[in-house]
Enzyme design. Structure first.
Site, short mmCIF file in Angstrom:
data_model
loop_
_atom_site.label_atom_id
_atom_site.label_comp_id
_atom_site.label_asym_id
_atom_site.label_seq_id
_atom_site.Cartn_x
_atom_site.Cartn_y
_atom_site.Cartn_z
N CYS A 135 1.09 -4.33 -9.70
CA CYS A 135 2.29 -5.18 -9.88
C CYS A 135 2.11 -6.19 -11.01
CB CYS A 135 2.62 -5.92 -8.60
SG CYS A 135 2.87 -4.82 -7.20
N HIS A 275 6.83 -12.70 -9.01
CA HIS A 275 6.83 -11.31 -8.55
C HIS A 275 7.66 -11.24 -7.27
CE1 HIS A 275 5.75 -7.36 -7.52
NE2 HIS A 275 4.86 -7.66 -6.60
N ASN A 305 10.39 -4.66 -3.73
CA ASN A 305 9.24 -4.84 -4.61
C ASN A 305 9.20 -3.68 -5.61
OD1 ASN A 305 6.71 -4.95 -5.81
ND2 ASN A 305 5.60 -5.33 -3.89
#
Ligand code: UT7
Length: 352
Positions: A135, A275, A305
């Site tokens: 990520c 994030h 996500n």
């Protein structure tokens, strides 16, 4: 691996503040985004796996996510986001000096998505690199691009975060399939006027908890086989609570460190692009960083996500929404498998 240790790891990063006068500064000159059309809501998902819309929203903040069409691979999403970012920056693909793609879900093991993109965009035969930091890949990619501009190796760099996580998600595992989505975001970096653009970077990694979030099959340790597929080892596996505990400490610590390296404090921050993994992680990060939650841009409810695409897509939407204006100071911060984390401070605008 738990709280105290995270703080030590982030604190143990270089303490020297790199003078901002070294090399040429860089900034984001244009942004692009691509969202696959298909929307998968929690209600729909709850028909196929043992979960509820209420549970997912309460524990994660996610309401729905995008799913790439069967015909779409990561490079297709990346291409559409890249095209828009080039248009927004007012540069042609032939102006690019370097192409960097952050992704955990490349079209294939090799060649890289960056190479596929170079051909598709019609760019010159410039450097092409995929960054693999889960990520955190987009923020790592920004750091690589900034370094290339600062060192004079490049003037115009494309950085993309693109993912098709739906392809590595076990849709029968309710502990992971509720979380992820597909999309892509892109940024064109150009030299910046003094005082504008990236003010600092803070990257980190800790490989001591590799099993907390991993995809074990298909690499050289466990090559793909009938058995690995049968055991579902080609899907994301995650110890959610462990990842959560680490993330709520690493994210604010990385953001604080990026601010410190830019000689700034929480009071100087106009916006934060975190994030988008879980609304509770974002809320906790805001408290720990001592920056009001209202300064955090949040879109996890619509996309879930999206790993490397999460920060560029949120940044794109924040700019579109008028939440970020020329001269404003912000922090982009991310966290992912590895563990990896990355943050940067930026004074918005100032592209030369
Ligand atoms: O990009 C970075 C990578 N990932 C992350 O940042 C994810 C970080 N972790 C998280 O966001 C959270 O840990 C999750 C959202 C994954 C899970 O939330 P949680 O509050 O940590 O739940 P849990 O795993 O502790 O599970 C609590 C309960 C369990 O039941 P029991 O054992 O208490 O009876 C689970 O079996 O909730 C159950 N559960 C579910 N129930 C309904 C787990 N998933 C679901 C589900 N629907 N989808």
């Amino acid at each position: 691996m738990r709280p105290r240790r995270t703080a030590v790891l982030v604190d143990s990063a270089p303490r020297r503040v790199v003078p901002r006068t070294i090399g040429v500064g860089s900034t984001i000159a244009g942004l692009g985004c691509y969202l696959p059309e298909r929307v998968l809501t929690n209600v729909e998902l709850a028909k196929t796996v043992d979960t509820t819309d209420e549970w997912i929203q309460r524990r994660t903040g996610v309401r729905e996510r995008r799913i790439a069409a069967a015909s779409e691979a990561t490079s297709d999403l990346a291409y559409k986001a890249a095209r828009e970012s080039l248009r927004a920056a007012g540069v042609a693909a032939t102006d690019l000096d370097f192409i960097v793609v952050g992704t955990t879900t490349p079209d294939m093991v090799f060649p890289s998505v960056a190479c596929l993109l170079q051909k598709r965009l019609g760019a010159r035969p410039v450097g092409c690199l995929d960054v693999s930091a889960a990520c955190s890949s987009f923020v790592y990619g920004l750091s690589v691009a900034h370094g290339a501009i600062a060192s004079g190796q490049a003037e115009t760099v494309l950085v993309v975060g693109a993912e098709t996580l739906s392809r590595i998600t076990n849709w029968r595992d309710r502990t992971t399939c509720i979380l992820f989505g597909d999309c892509a975001g892109a940024a064109v970096l150009r030299p910046a006027r003094p005082g504008h653009g990236f003010l600092s970077f803070c990257l980190g990694g800790d490989g001591s908890a590799e099993e907390a979030m991993c995809l074990t099959a298909g690499g050289s340790r466990r090559p793909a086989s009938f058995e690995t597929v049968e055991r579902g080892e080609h899907y994301i596996s995650m110890k959610g609570p462990d990842v959560y505990q680490y993330a709520v400490r690493a994210i604010p610590a990385a953001a604080a460190e990026a601010l410190r390296r830019a000689e700034l404090g929480p009071a100087d921050v106009d916006f934060v692009i975190p994030h988008q993994a879980n609304i509770r992680i974002i809320q906790s990060s805001a408290r720990r960083l001592r920056v009001p939650l209202s300064k955090f841009f949040i879109n996890v409810q619509r996309y879930g996500n999206t790993s490397a695409a999460s920060v560029p897509v949120a940044l794109y939407e924040a700019v579109q929404a008028g939440r970020i204006e020329e001269g404003r100071v912000g922090v982009l911060v991310t966290f992912g498998a590895g563990y990896t984390w990355g943050a940067c401070a930026i004074r918005w605008g100032g592209a030369c």
